[in-house]
Scaffold this active site. Structure first.
Site, mmCIF file in Angstrom:
data_model
loop_
_atom_site.group_PDB
_atom_site.id
_atom_site.type_symbol
_atom_site.label_atom_id
_atom_site.label_comp_id
_atom_site.label_asym_id
_atom_site.label_seq_id
_atom_site.Cartn_x
_atom_site.Cartn_y
_atom_site.Cartn_z
ATOM 1 N N SER A 200 0.831 -1.198 0.000
ATOM 2 C CA SER A 200 0.000 0.000 0.000
ATOM 3 C C SER A 200 0.867 1.249 0.000
ATOM 4 O O SER A 200 1.876 1.306 0.707
ATOM 5 C CB SER A 200 -0.904 -0.008 1.237
ATOM 6 O OG SER A 200 -1.773 1.100 1.241
ATOM 7 N N HIS A 202 0.380 4.453 1.078
ATOM 8 C CA HIS A 202 0.432 5.436 2.159
ATOM 9 C C HIS A 202 1.231 4.985 3.371
ATOM 10 O O HIS A 202 1.394 5.746 4.327
ATOM 11 C CB HIS A 202 -0.987 5.856 2.574
ATOM 12 C CG HIS A 202 -1.734 4.824 3.354
ATOM 13 N ND1 HIS A 202 -1.961 4.950 4.706
ATOM 14 C CD2 HIS A 202 -2.330 3.677 2.985
ATOM 15 C CE1 HIS A 202 -2.665 3.912 5.131
ATOM 16 N NE2 HIS A 202 -2.902 3.130 4.096
ATOM 17 N N CYS A 326 -7.263 0.150 11.879
ATOM 18 C CA CYS A 326 -8.494 -0.401 11.324
ATOM 19 C C CYS A 326 -9.462 -0.863 12.403
ATOM 20 O O CYS A 326 -10.617 -1.150 12.122
ATOM 21 C CB CYS A 326 -8.184 -1.557 10.375
ATOM 22 S SG CYS A 326 -7.184 -1.046 8.967
#
EC number: 2.8.1.7
Length: 398
Positions: A200, A202, A326
């Site tokens: 990913s 970021h 998350c």
């Protein structure tokens, strides 16, 4: 509070100015759809090719094996769900670990509801997967092993090469969620026998909303998103050109700076760990002491609540977390900490601090001093801590 020390780089990182600069022309000047045929679109198409090649080179892969996604979670879902769909004639069994990111665990739960069987392998007290248990779990119907490269909460680096060798020996596909490891650790997909890998943007100073799935040539999985011929017919949707350009630039910088950057992070991480463990009693370092990500430190403090610690640290200008971003807001303790054997009451008092190259020794010492003060203050208000001290004193007096 004017002072701001950001120590939640496992959750996300600031986008580098050089990355933003590389992206800007693709918002306003080179805005063509890469699937069109005119020159404006060809510029965008070439930019995608360049980023794909940069990323492939960082893994020792071929550019044709890199497929862009909207992030790591999509890449994880694609790897697991499409593998199960493509190989269900061979079997219906998956092996993973108990400490995976929820992008893998929740996908496994979804697959279990749809006729697939999943074995969740235990880890030891440091978060290392038990290789013997993993190999013993293999069945004739096993089609996939999915184990993360390094844990997002406690930073433990898994024996990925050994897992890859086990998978290869048994002719089973091997997927790894490398969202936390990519850009922090050298990764070669051939050396580690990796068939699929998720990452990913970021997490390594790139933009949000962009990721990739590496799929080794010969792995016969289909599309996850349907509706167009993009990504060589495997991932429909107009490409996120600025995001792809930014991701490529972030990867280029991360690979160039990795050695110097991670050496600095390890030095400061160890200073942080040594001071906190030595100077704050009833504290536990979570994760392997040395086989851990260069920038990760995770602690459990007895007799306090992690949420209160985070709020009070924020008031002192320090950004940290109690675990995965998350699951922020959940009242349940971390599944990772429970899996390494921590009781609920200790798992609730956890703090994850993840560094960047911008952090200084002065910052670390400031953070440790503030953590000491806050933990002492919270414990002074804890009836459990008071009872513990009284009981210990009574035992010493007997």
């Amino acid at each position: 509070m004017d002072k701001k020390i950001y120590l939640d780089n496992a959750a996300t990182t600031p986008t580098r100015p050089a990355v933003v600069e590389a992206m800007l022309p693709y918002f306003t000047e080179f805005y063509g759809n890469p699937s069109s045929v005119y020159e404006l679109s060809n510029v965008c198409k070439k930019a995608i090719v360049n980023s794909r090649e940069t990323i492939a080179k960082s893994l020792g892969a071929d550019a044709a094996e890199i497929y862009f996604t909207a992030g790591g979670s999509e890449a994880d879902n694609w790897a697991l769900i499409s593998t199960c769909e493509a190989y269900k004639a061979k079997g219906n069994h998956i092996i993973t670990s108990k400490i995976e990111h929820h992008a893998v665990l929740h996908t496994c739960e979804y697959l279990e509801k749809n006729g697939f069987e999943v074995t969740y392998v235990d880890v030891d007290e440091n978060g290392l997967i038990k290789l013997g248990e993993l190999e013993a779990a293999i069945r004739p119907t096993t089609i996939l092993i999915s184990v993360m490269f390094a844990n997002n909460e406690i930073g433990t680096i898994q024996p990925i090469k050994e897992i890859g060798e086990i998978a290869k020996k048994h002719d089973i596909l091997f997927h790894t969620d490398a969202v936390q490891a990519y850009g922090q650790l050298p990764i070669n997909v051939d050396e580690y026998h990796i068939d699929m890998l998720s990452a990913s943007g970021h997490k390594l100073n790139g933009p949000k909303g962009i990721g990739f799935l590496y799929i080794r040539k010969g792995v016969k999985i289909g599309s996850y998103i349907h509706g167009g011929a993009q990504e060589r017919h495997r991932r429909a949707g107009t490409e996120n050109v600025p995001g792809i350009v930014g991701f490529g630039k972030a990867v280029e910088i991360a690979m160039e700076t990795m050695k110097e950057r991670t050496e600095k992070e390890v030095e400061l991480r160890d200073l942080l760990i040594n001071r906190i463990v030595k100077e704050i009693p009833y504290t536990r370092l979570n994760g392997h002491r040395t086989k851990r990500l260069p920038n990760n430190a995770n602690f459990s403090f007895q007799f306090i609540e992690g949420e209160s610690l985070l709020i009070m640290l924020d008031m002192q200008g320090i950004c940290g977390s109690s675990g995965s971003a998350c699951t922020s807001g959940s009242l349940d303790p971390s599944h990772v900490l429970l899996s390494i054997g921590l009781p609920h009451e200790i798992a609730h008092g956890s703090l994850r601090l993840t560094l960047s190259e911008d952090i200084t020794e002065e910052d670390i010492n400031y953070v440790v001093d503030r953590v000491k003060e806050i933990v002492e203050r919270l414990r002074s208000m804890s009836p459990l801590y008071e009872d513990y001290l009284k009981n210990n004193q009574n035992r010493n007096n007997v």
